[in-house]
Design a protein around this motif. Structure first.
Motif, PDB file in Angstrom:
ATOM      1  N   ALA A  62      48.124  -3.753  15.732  1.00  0.00           N
ATOM      2  CA  ALA A  62      47.913  -2.771  16.791  1.00  0.00           C
ATOM      3  C   ALA A  62      46.425  -2.469  16.926  1.00  0.00           C
ATOM      4  N   VAL A  63      46.019  -2.148  18.159  1.00  0.00           N
ATOM      5  CA  VAL A  63      44.601  -1.911  18.445  1.00  0.00           C
ATOM      6  C   VAL A  63      44.445  -0.592  19.198  1.00  0.00           C
ATOM      7  N   LEU A  64      43.697   0.322  18.611  1.00  0.00           N
ATOM      8  CA  LEU A  64      43.363   1.591  19.245  1.00  0.00           C
ATOM      9  C   LEU A  64      41.912   1.511  19.710  1.00  0.00           C
ATOM     10  N   ARG A  65      41.725   1.671  21.023  1.00  0.00           N
ATOM     11  CA  ARG A  65      40.377   1.703  21.605  1.00  0.00           C
ATOM     12  C   ARG A  65      40.181   3.047  22.286  1.00  0.00           C
ATOM     13  N   PHE A  66      38.983   3.585  22.228  1.00  0.00           N
ATOM     14  CA  PHE A  66      38.730   4.852  22.911  1.00  0.00           C
ATOM     15  C   PHE A  66      37.244   4.981  23.220  1.00  0.00           C
ATOM     16  N   ASN A  67      36.955   5.841  24.191  1.00  0.00           N
ATOM     17  CA  ASN A  67      35.571   6.159  24.531  1.00  0.00           C
ATOM     18  C   ASN A  67      35.103   7.346  23.708  1.00  0.00           C
ATOM     19  N   THR A  68      34.023   7.185  22.971  1.00  0.00           N
ATOM     20  CA  THR A  68      33.447   8.315  22.267  1.00  0.00           C
ATOM     21  C   THR A  68      32.921   9.340  23.279  1.00  0.00           C
ATOM     22  N   ARG A  69      32.594  10.502  22.800  1.00  0.00           N
ATOM     23  CA  ARG A  69      32.219  11.621  23.677  1.00  0.00           C
ATOM     24  C   ARG A  69      31.118  11.236  24.671  1.00  0.00           C
ATOM     25  N   GLY A  70      31.344  11.639  25.920  1.00  0.00           N
ATOM     26  CA  GLY A  70      30.371  11.375  26.969  1.00  0.00           C
ATOM     27  C   GLY A  70      30.381   9.957  27.509  1.00  0.00           C
ATOM     28  N   THR A  71      31.324   9.143  27.062  1.00  0.00           N
ATOM     29  CA  THR A  71      31.379   7.732  27.470  1.00  0.00           C
ATOM     30  C   THR A  71      32.459   7.530  28.518  1.00  0.00           C
ATOM     31  N   CYS A  72      32.138   6.709  29.531  1.00  0.00           N
ATOM     32  CA  CYS A  72      33.079   6.423  30.614  1.00  0.00           C
ATOM     33  C   CYS A  72      33.409   4.941  30.663  1.00  0.00           C
TER      34      CYS A  72
ATOM     35  N   GLU B 238      29.031  15.090  25.418  1.00  0.00           N
ATOM     36  CA  GLU B 238      27.812  14.320  25.634  1.00  0.00           C
ATOM     37  C   GLU B 238      27.504  13.490  24.395  1.00  0.00           C
ATOM     38  N   PHE B 239      26.876  12.357  24.623  1.00  0.00           N
ATOM     39  CA  PHE B 239      26.433  11.500  23.529  1.00  0.00           C
ATOM     40  C   PHE B 239      25.544  12.295  22.579  1.00  0.00           C
ATOM     41  N   ASP B 240      25.795  12.175  21.281  1.00  0.00           N
ATOM     42  CA  ASP B 240      25.044  12.948  20.290  1.00  0.00           C
ATOM     43  C   ASP B 240      24.344  12.067  19.266  1.00  0.00           C
ATOM     44  N   GLY B 241      24.184  10.794  19.587  1.00  0.00           N
ATOM     45  CA  GLY B 241      23.408   9.929  18.713  1.00  0.00           C
ATOM     46  C   GLY B 241      24.034   9.626  17.374  1.00  0.00           C
ATOM     47  N   GLY B 242      25.335   9.895  17.243  1.00  0.00           N
ATOM     48  CA  GLY B 242      26.003   9.611  15.983  1.00  0.00           C
ATOM     49  C   GLY B 242      26.276  10.831  15.133  1.00  0.00           C
TER      50      GLY B 242
END
Length: 262
Positions: A90-100, A109-113
């Protein structure tokens, strides 16, 4: 925030289907939302084998969003197209915060990690709450930094079996993060392209020597983005072999229903 459930038009062919970059194999696919500890909603997709309990689950962390990385970055998209049918993974993919992506935009918003720690934790907790087992992190480029910084620390470390890293730049992860992996004794499999823009195999072997259980594998001819079907196949076989604990050779043809993605 959300989009329609993923749908592909599957059809049978009298001859086996050659696996191409856009080939989609059968799976149970559904859009998901993850809720982080700081209240953000992240969008994603989960693809699982049809009629079977997954033998393993990949929680994928995508490349740098400010450089075009997102849940549809091509290696992960092809993993979701192929691995559920080919390897019961199984594969879970997702957009981290602020990503489209075409799936939608994740809050924040992107926080640099930094705050992305919550994103990784939310994804792992979602998988565990679904009753999934043999959960592995897979990070690519920026995603490797998140794996290294947070994967071997609680609350994540006790919930995963290990991690596979693709093209680690080691820009944000520091020696203390590597030492956390050494202390946790979780398996770490590191794929390093011969022609990587940031970290090539000799230096990678030196840097990851801090982690006794880390296995660094240089891939001849490959570059940071793993462009080219032979490199994608190599990556997917390496990932499958690690999480299934056995050598895996993925087929180049599929005898059954298949679809084509745009």
């Amino acid at each position: 925030m959300t989009s329609a459930e993923p749908a592909y038009q599957f059809s049978d062919s009298p001859e086996p289907t050659r696996i191409r970059p856009g080939t989609v194999l059968p799976a149970i696919r559904r859009n998901i939302e993850l809720t982080t500890a700081d209240g953000k909603t992240l969008v994603g997709e989960f693809a699982a084998p049809e009629g079977k309990t997954p033998a393993a689950t990949l929680v994928t962390l995508h490349p740098l969003p400010t450089a075009g990385g997102f849940m549809d970055s091509h290696v992960y998209r092809k993993a979701s197209f192929r691995l559920p049918a080919m390897a019961d993974i199984a594969v879970l993919r997702f957009n981290t915060r602020g990503t489209c992506s075409p799936r939608g935009c994740s809050d924040g918003e992107f926080d640099g990690g930094g705050l992305e720690r919550h994103d990784l934790e939310a994804a792992v907790h979602w998988a565990v709450n679904e009753g999934l087992t043999n959960v592995w992190l897979v990070g690519w480029s920026f995603g490797t930094e998140l794996c290294l910084k947070y994967g071997a620390r609680e609350p994540v470390a006790e919930l995963i079996e290990g991690a596979v890293l693709l093209s680690p730049p080691l820009h944000r992860a520091v020696d203390a993060d590597l030492d956390s992996w050494a202390a946790a004794e979780l398996p770490l499999h590191v794929l390093v392209p011969e022609h990587d823009d940031y970290l090539q195999p000799p230096e990678a072997a030196e840097r990851f020597a801090r982690i006794p259980q880390a296995k660094v594998v240089g891939v001849d001819g490959a570059k940071h983005l793993w462009v080219g079907e032979k490199f994608v196949s190599r990556v997917l076989e390496e990932i499958a072999g690690v999480v299934l604990s056995r050598p895996v050779t993925l087929p180049t043809e599929w005898d059954g229903p298949a679809a084509s993605a745009d």
